[in-house]
Design an enzyme around this catalytic site. Structure first.
Site, PDB file in Angstrom:
ATOM      1  N   ASN A 151     -27.275   4.840 -35.880  1.00 13.42           N
ATOM      2  CA  ASN A 151     -28.310   5.678 -36.514  1.00 13.42           C
ATOM      3  C   ASN A 151     -28.250   7.158 -36.136  1.00 13.42           C
ATOM      4  OD1 ASN A 151     -29.231   4.989 -33.949  1.00 13.42           O
ATOM      5  ND2 ASN A 151     -31.367   4.880 -34.565  1.00 13.42           N
ATOM      6  N   PRO A 175     -17.823   3.381 -30.525  1.00 12.90           N
ATOM      7  CA  PRO A 175     -18.846   3.666 -31.541  1.00 12.90           C
ATOM      8  C   PRO A 175     -19.210   2.426 -32.338  1.00 12.90           C
ATOM      9  CG  PRO A 175     -16.682   4.306 -32.354  1.00 12.90           C
ATOM     10  CD  PRO A 175     -16.469   3.755 -30.966  1.00 12.90           C
ATOM     11  N   SER A 228     -29.407  -2.520 -30.570  1.00 13.48           N
ATOM     12  CA  SER A 228     -30.465  -3.504 -30.801  1.00 13.48           C
ATOM     13  C   SER A 228     -30.792  -4.298 -29.533  1.00 13.48           C
ATOM     14  CB  SER A 228     -30.027  -4.469 -31.906  1.00 13.48           C
ATOM     15  OG  SER A 228     -28.913  -5.204 -31.464  1.00 13.48           O
ATOM     16  N   GLY A 232     -28.274  -5.895 -26.806  1.00 13.45           N
ATOM     17  CA  GLY A 232     -28.554  -5.413 -25.450  1.00 13.45           C
ATOM     18  C   GLY A 232     -28.781  -6.563 -24.479  1.00 13.45           C
ATOM     19  N   GLU A 249     -30.836   0.999 -23.862  1.00 11.95           N
ATOM     20  CA  GLU A 249     -31.844   1.671 -24.698  1.00 11.95           C
ATOM     21  C   GLU A 249     -31.910   0.887 -26.002  1.00 11.95           C
ATOM     22  OE1 GLU A 249     -33.816   4.211 -23.973  1.00 11.95           O
ATOM     23  OE2 GLU A 249     -32.995   4.535 -21.986  1.00 11.95           O
ATOM     24  N   CYS A 283     -35.150   4.211 -33.501  1.00 12.78           N
ATOM     25  CA  CYS A 283     -35.745   3.259 -32.557  1.00 12.78           C
ATOM     26  C   CYS A 283     -37.234   3.535 -32.351  1.00 12.78           C
ATOM     27  CB  CYS A 283     -35.004   3.315 -31.229  1.00 12.78           C
ATOM     28  SG  CYS A 283     -34.873   4.997 -30.572  1.00 12.78           S
ATOM     29  N   GLN A 330     -28.562  -4.308 -45.276  1.00 12.32           N
ATOM     30  CA  GLN A 330     -29.798  -3.928 -44.577  1.00 12.32           C
ATOM     31  C   GLN A 330     -30.951  -3.855 -45.575  1.00 12.32           C
ATOM     32  OE1 GLN A 330     -29.261  -4.451 -41.071  1.00 12.32           O
ATOM     33  NE2 GLN A 330     -31.030  -3.119 -41.268  1.00 12.32           N
ATOM     34  N   GLU A 377     -38.791  -5.239 -36.246  1.00 13.68           N
ATOM     35  CA  GLU A 377     -38.417  -3.830 -36.327  1.00 13.68           C
ATOM     36  C   GLU A 377     -37.814  -3.660 -37.714  1.00 13.68           C
ATOM     37  OE1 GLU A 377     -34.903  -2.644 -34.071  1.00 13.68           O
ATOM     38  OE2 GLU A 377     -35.821  -0.711 -33.625  1.00 13.68           O
TER      39      GLU A 377
HETATM   40  P1  NAP Z   1     -26.334  -2.963 -32.681  1.00 14.28           P
HETATM   41  O1  NAP Z   1     -26.022  -3.818 -33.836  1.00 14.28           O
HETATM   42  O2  NAP Z   1     -26.915  -3.562 -31.480  1.00 14.28           O
HETATM   43  O3  NAP Z   1     -24.962  -2.202 -32.305  1.00 14.28           O
HETATM   44  C1  NAP Z   1     -24.917  -1.224 -31.297  1.00 14.28           C
HETATM   45  C2  NAP Z   1     -23.521  -1.136 -30.734  1.00 14.28           C
HETATM   46  O4  NAP Z   1     -23.210  -2.351 -30.042  1.00 14.28           O
HETATM   47  C3  NAP Z   1     -22.443  -0.984 -31.806  1.00 14.28           C
HETATM   48  O5  NAP Z   1     -21.451  -0.103 -31.328  1.00 14.28           O
HETATM   49  C4  NAP Z   1     -21.904  -2.397 -31.919  1.00 14.28           C
HETATM   50  O6  NAP Z   1     -20.589  -2.459 -32.415  1.00 14.28           O
HETATM   51  C5  NAP Z   1     -21.941  -2.804 -30.458  1.00 14.28           C
HETATM   52  N1  NAP Z   1     -21.824  -4.247 -30.202  1.00 14.28           N
HETATM   53  C6  NAP Z   1     -22.151  -5.286 -31.006  1.00 14.28           C
HETATM   54  N2  NAP Z   1     -21.896  -6.467 -30.373  1.00 14.28           N
HETATM   55  C7  NAP Z   1     -21.408  -6.150 -29.148  1.00 14.28           C
HETATM   56  C8  NAP Z   1     -20.959  -6.913 -28.031  1.00 14.28           C
HETATM   57  N3  NAP Z   1     -20.947  -8.235 -28.020  1.00 14.28           N
HETATM   58  N4  NAP Z   1     -20.508  -6.242 -26.938  1.00 14.28           N
HETATM   59  C9  NAP Z   1     -20.494  -4.890 -26.909  1.00 14.28           C
HETATM   60  N5  NAP Z   1     -20.899  -4.117 -27.939  1.00 14.28           N
HETATM   61  C10 NAP Z   1     -21.355  -4.739 -29.044  1.00 14.28           C
HETATM   62  O7  NAP Z   1     -27.321  -1.762 -33.095  1.00 14.28           O
HETATM   63  P2  NAP Z   1     -27.255  -0.824 -34.369  1.00 14.28           P
HETATM   64  O8  NAP Z   1     -27.564  -1.626 -35.570  1.00 14.28           O
HETATM   65  O9  NAP Z   1     -26.014  -0.003 -34.338  1.00 14.28           O
HETATM   66  O10 NAP Z   1     -28.455   0.188 -34.038  1.00 14.28           O
HETATM   67  C11 NAP Z   1     -29.776  -0.069 -34.373  1.00 14.28           C
HETATM   68  C12 NAP Z   1     -30.566  -0.592 -33.193  1.00 14.28           C
HETATM   69  O11 NAP Z   1     -30.444   0.302 -32.098  1.00 14.28           O
HETATM   70  C13 NAP Z   1     -32.051  -0.675 -33.482  1.00 14.28           C
HETATM   71  O12 NAP Z   1     -32.561  -1.847 -32.930  1.00 14.28           O
HETATM   72  C14 NAP Z   1     -32.617   0.550 -32.763  1.00 14.28           C
HETATM   73  O13 NAP Z   1     -33.965   0.436 -32.409  1.00 14.28           O
HETATM   74  C15 NAP Z   1     -31.726   0.627 -31.570  1.00 14.28           C
HETATM   75  N6  NAP Z   1     -31.703   1.982 -31.017  1.00 14.28           N
HETATM   76  C16 NAP Z   1     -32.325   2.215 -29.823  1.00 14.28           C
HETATM   77  C17 NAP Z   1     -32.365   3.516 -29.313  1.00 14.28           C
HETATM   78  C18 NAP Z   1     -33.072   3.841 -28.015  1.00 14.28           C
HETATM   79  O14 NAP Z   1     -32.867   4.926 -27.485  1.00 14.28           O
HETATM   80  N7  NAP Z   1     -33.905   2.962 -27.495  1.00 14.28           N
HETATM   81  C19 NAP Z   1     -31.774   4.551 -30.023  1.00 14.28           C
HETATM   82  C20 NAP Z   1     -31.147   4.261 -31.232  1.00 14.28           C
HETATM   83  C21 NAP Z   1     -31.117   2.963 -31.713  1.00 14.28           C
HETATM   84  P3  NAP Z   1     -20.314  -2.921 -33.951  1.00 14.28           P
HETATM   85  O15 NAP Z   1     -20.967  -1.888 -34.806  1.00 14.28           O
HETATM   86  O16 NAP Z   1     -18.841  -2.907 -34.011  1.00 14.28           O
HETATM   87  O17 NAP Z   1     -20.926  -4.277 -34.101  1.00 14.28           O
END
Ligand code: NAP
Length: 478
Positions: A151, A175, A228, A232, A249, A283, A330, A377
């Protein structure tokens, strides 16, 4: 837009050696921007080895040298401004307004990090052993793994990468598969700023395929993950077993509490920013509004009115505030959740269209906290308004969620606002404003399932360094 189809390892651009061809698509048009070969586990090994080799020398650079590198990085970012906007709009659907925030805060993150060496102070402590001095040094953690979400791919990568290197660490950045270009753009910025080889390495590949390998690799001592809650939690488990430190985060489910004495119009204007910025894909985005009886109707009326004025569409159009979601799937998921909430009894105050990956603003009222749109969310321009009888009920419902990132309260009684804010189970609360706030010099982070650890200022310096006790015996002891 510039096409990046190579990985960045040890200062060299090279083709990934994975067996998958990855596609980077424009979320608004659905068109293929470019494809590239994914990183393999061998590429991950090479990236970590490069980071490990580079770290001792990088960690030994003088504070002034590191400052100079960071100054050059900021200069490069300024020179690349229009290129960065093009890339963020094309690969992530970010609008011009969203770019302003992401770009501006990225520069501020670098600016603040230029002073982080001042926080790498230690202690000299007395000893109970005659002739002994105790020193506690704050030292770099070593190699840090940064995993970024889609995002805010520029800001949320730099928010970890820059403090890490400012504290003398080296980095391997992975990334999101949705936004690899942003990380390669960062690699290009580091290259142009003249950073030594291996200080930053970028490996792109699907998290479900190489993620566990990246996290469980023996080299990194800290996994700095933003994404997510679900992923996490998984990373926390994998890292926990290996006793690796984590900074997580994660997701959120924000409320705005609008109390009887609040200015409903102000709150509605703020809710537009909180619920629709970057299409709600933040987020800290506003998911629920809890309004008390006297303001409930006025708030909804104003919220609907201002929502209708928001322009939706092509992120390259300067007038557009809501661009596409990151992909069509999405949007389909969001549509399903809206339908489920309506079936459960919510009233539609504003019906947004859904066209491909573009979701127009939706406002649902009469929502209860157990309905899907209130529990999940949504990560879309969809907001649920929940009626509450008083502030006590508002606090109870606000806290009735697994998340605890950022919340907000509207009231004219500032002291009451402050006291209620203290009772909200979230890492951040904003009184008389909406929930999306980031100031690079102020603490940032969540409670409950919204994460572990704190960002920015001395909080991030503490996280990205470790401490070491060295004692020196000045006189013969034995
Ligand atoms: P995501 O699906 O959790 O992916 C985040 C990162 O994790 C991506 O680079 C993803 O790679 C990687 N990933 C996936 N599976 C993994 C694994 N088994 N081991 C290591 N890395 C892995 O999140 P998103 O859809 O990109 O982002 C949206 C989420 O992030 C929302 O829930 C939002 O609230 C949260 N967020 C939180 C903050 C904060 O500061 N609290 C800030 C921004 C976003 P791939 O893309 O290759 O799967």
């Amino acid at each position: 837009m510039k096409y990046y189809d190579k990985q960045f390892i040890d200062g060299v651009w090279r083709e990934g050696s994975g067996d998958k061809i990855m596609e980077n698509r424009n979320p608004y048009t659905g068109e293929l921007i470019y494809s590239y070969r994914s990183a393999s586990t061998q590429d991950v090994d090479d990236a970590y080895e490069a980071a490990k080799r580079a770290q001792p020398q990088w960690g030994a650079t003088l504070p002034e040298e590191r400052r100079t590198y960071l100054k050059r990085l900021a200069q490069v970012i300024r020179e690349m401004e229009s290129e960065i906007f093009q890339l963020l709009a094309e690969e992530s659907g970010g609008t011009r307004a969203k770019f302003g925030f992401e770009y501006g805060d990225s520069l501020k993150v670098i600016d603040d990090a230029m002073g982080y060496h001042m926080m790498m102070d230690g202690r000299i402590m007395p000893s109970n052993i005659p002739g002994k001095d105790n020193y506690v040094f704050k030292i770099p953690k070593g190699v840090i793994c940064v995993i970024a979400p889609f995002n805010f791919p520029l800001l949320l990568s730099l928010r970890s990468v820059v403090p890490a290197i400012a504290c003398g660490n080296t980095v391997v950045l992975k990334p999101s598969t949705e936004t690899p270009g942003s990380a390669f753009l960062i690699a290009e910025m580091f290259e142009k700023a003249g950073f030594p080889h291996g200080v930053l390495n970028v490996v792109a590949g699907r998290g479900s395929e190489i993620g566990d390998y990246i996290v469980s690799h023996p080299v990194p001592s800290l996994i700095s993950f933003t994404g997510s809650t679900e992923v996490g939690q998984h990373i926390g488990k994998v890292a926990g077993e290996l006793l690796k430190d984590v900074s997580l985060e994660l997701g959120g489910n924000q409320v705005m509490i609008v109390l009887d004495d609040a200015d409903a119009d102000q709150a509605a204007r703020a809710a537009i920013v909180g619920a629709y910025s970057h299409q709600g894909q933040i987020c800290m985005a506003l998911n629920r509004v809890l309004a008390t009886p006297k303001v409930y109707d006025d708030f909804i009326k104003a919220f609907v009115k201002y929502s209708k004025e928001v322009k939706v569409g092509d992120p390259f159009d300067q007038q557009v505030s809501i661009g596409p979601l990151i992909n069509r799937q999405q949007a389909e998921k969001v549509e399903e959740r809206i339908r489920e909430t309506i079936q459960a009894g919510a009233k539609v105050e504003l019906e947004g269209k859904i066209e491909g990956s573009v979701v127009y603003p939706w406002i649902l009222s009469g929502v209860t906290n157990d309905m899907c749109a209130a529990r999940c969310e949504m990560f879309a321009p969809v907001c649920s308004v929940i009626p509450v009888k008083d502030e006590e009920e508002a606090i109870r419902i606000a806290n009735d969620t697994e998340y605890g990132l950022s919340n907000s309260i509207f009231t004219k009684d500032l002291y009451k606002g402050l006291q209620l804010a203290r009772r909200l189970e979230s890492g951040m609360v904003h009184v008389n404003d909406q929930s999306i706030h980031h100031e690079p010099h102020v603490m940032f982070g969540g409670e409950k399932n919204s994460g572990v650890g704190r960002f920015n200022g001395h909080w991030v310096v503490d996280k990205f360094t470790t401490e070491k006790w060295i004692s020196v015996q000045r006189t013969d002891r034995y």
